[in-house]
Write an enzyme that holds these catalytic residues in place. Sequence first.
Site, PDB file in Angstrom:
ATOM      1  N   ASP A  80      -8.231  -5.673  -6.360  1.00 19.06           N
ATOM      2  CA  ASP A  80      -8.015  -4.477  -5.545  1.00 19.06           C
ATOM      3  C   ASP A  80      -8.538  -3.249  -6.270  1.00 19.06           C
ATOM      4  O   ASP A  80      -8.078  -2.912  -7.361  1.00 19.06           O
ATOM      5  CB  ASP A  80      -6.520  -4.321  -5.259  1.00 19.06           C
ATOM      6  CG  ASP A  80      -6.220  -3.093  -4.413  1.00 19.06           C
ATOM      7  OD1 ASP A  80      -7.152  -2.573  -3.756  1.00 19.06           O
ATOM      8  OD2 ASP A  80      -5.056  -2.655  -4.397  1.00 19.06           O
ATOM      9  N   HIS A 140      -6.748  -5.778  -1.570  1.00 16.12           N
ATOM     10  CA  HIS A 140      -5.687  -4.778  -1.430  1.00 16.12           C
ATOM     11  C   HIS A 140      -4.429  -5.304  -0.756  1.00 16.12           C
ATOM     12  O   HIS A 140      -3.328  -4.858  -1.057  1.00 16.12           O
ATOM     13  CB  HIS A 140      -6.220  -3.559  -0.665  1.00 16.12           C
ATOM     14  CG  HIS A 140      -5.230  -2.443  -0.564  1.00 16.12           C
ATOM     15  ND1 HIS A 140      -4.621  -1.903  -1.671  1.00 16.12           N
ATOM     16  CD2 HIS A 140      -4.719  -1.780   0.510  1.00 16.12           C
ATOM     17  CE1 HIS A 140      -3.796  -0.933  -1.292  1.00 16.12           C
ATOM     18  NE2 HIS A 140      -3.825  -0.859   0.026  1.00 16.12           N
ATOM     19  N   SER A 172       0.830  -1.196   0.000  1.00 16.25           N
ATOM     20  CA  SER A 172       0.000   0.000   0.000  1.00 16.25           C
ATOM     21  C   SER A 172       0.876   1.262   0.000  1.00 16.25           C
ATOM     22  O   SER A 172       1.783   1.390  -0.823  1.00 16.25           O
ATOM     23  CB  SER A 172      -0.956  -0.039   1.203  1.00 16.25           C
ATOM     24  OG  SER A 172      -1.973   0.922   1.061  1.00 16.25           O
TER      25      SER A 172
END
Length: 428
Positions: free
Chosen positions: A349, A405, A190
């Site tokens: 994602d 994600h 991320s």
Amino acid sequence: MVVNKMNWIGLPALLLLLLFNTGTSQSIIKTLPGYSGTLPFKLETGYIGVGENDEVQLFYYFVESENNPKTDPLIFWISGGPGCSGLSTLVYETVCFCTGPFYYDVADFDGSLPSILPNPYSWTKLYGFQVASIIFIDSPVGTGFSYANTSKGYSSSDKKSAKDNYTFLRKWLLNHPMLSKNRLYVAGESYGGKLVPMVAMEILLGNEAGLRPRMSLQGYIIGNGLTDPNIDYNERIPIAHRLALISDEYFELAKVSCGGKYDNPDPNNVQCLLALQPIKESQNYESCYVWANDLTVQEALRIRKGTIGEWMRCNRSISYEVNQKSVLHYHEIFSNKGYNVLIYNGDHDLLIPYMGPLKWIRNLSMTIDDDWRPWHVNGQVAGYTMKHKKNEFNLTFVTVKGAGHTPPEYKPKECLAMIHRWLSTRLL
């Protein structure tokens, strides 16, 4: 005793250790509340001071490889946010992020202290075959159990965080000289993916400047990482269309009205704004808390009393400046050097879609060494991969089928196979 230590790590390293040793502490944790018996792995926690006067105290968790920590790779893991604790990656609820050695059993969670169980898909252990030793850090300051001794010390930014992480790693390796020559990889997911190449660059520059200890940087690993918002965020609407979350009609109208630019559209482009409105309304972008805030847990982890208030998995109130919008040029610099890079993305994602890396990777002007193809785990398609090359630089791109994600949260077995094969320099 001193003579033996000097012979072991060398006089220059010893002098650096004495110079850097202020604000540093480390403890071996043998038991934890919620786990029955002695931990079946080596867990170390501690603080390392960074800043001019060590006013910033960065907390870390280190999980040692159970096979041969003297030769197994060392991974320095940076979590996302910014402001998400390393504990998020070490362990998080019923489905762990799978890099750490244990997870919470909250099947019957009633609000009391949850139990923790060994994680069979830990990146530090694969049924007797080791993957790596891993350092999880609470960074930047204000994240997890990290704190500052001054109010000014709580201010951070992309560039400061990268430098603080490098300083942390230098000091940590001086305190762990037996690991200073291990193959080193900087990793993160991320927002941490944005900091990964920045920290790797600090290591590269430090090595070139002759700073000690010299780190054996091999490359870096990024999962669903932010690289350039103009590229990554702009793919959110195309991926939603590919996943059948928005209709062909909505997507075609937006594509024509916005000219393919969906993130931060021109406020004067009324047609684009109108076309995006129904799409945004249809999307929905997506315990650890109790355990980490338990005083017996904090005592077991050797958390310094009174240094933080309430522990939060992701602290959204940290004082943080985004002063490095894109890190694409860092990848460009590394692509002209001899390093190995793994970029992996869950193919479901919506936050940072896999289509973003596919676009910015093309900007690196590499040749295709292994073309787009499926990779398998237990005879099943686990995703798709392709390998790029430029001289001695190798970049492997991987999608993880059905993952969101943070892919190891959704597909732990597949992600463990992925990292094991890649670190073993095998094709996926």
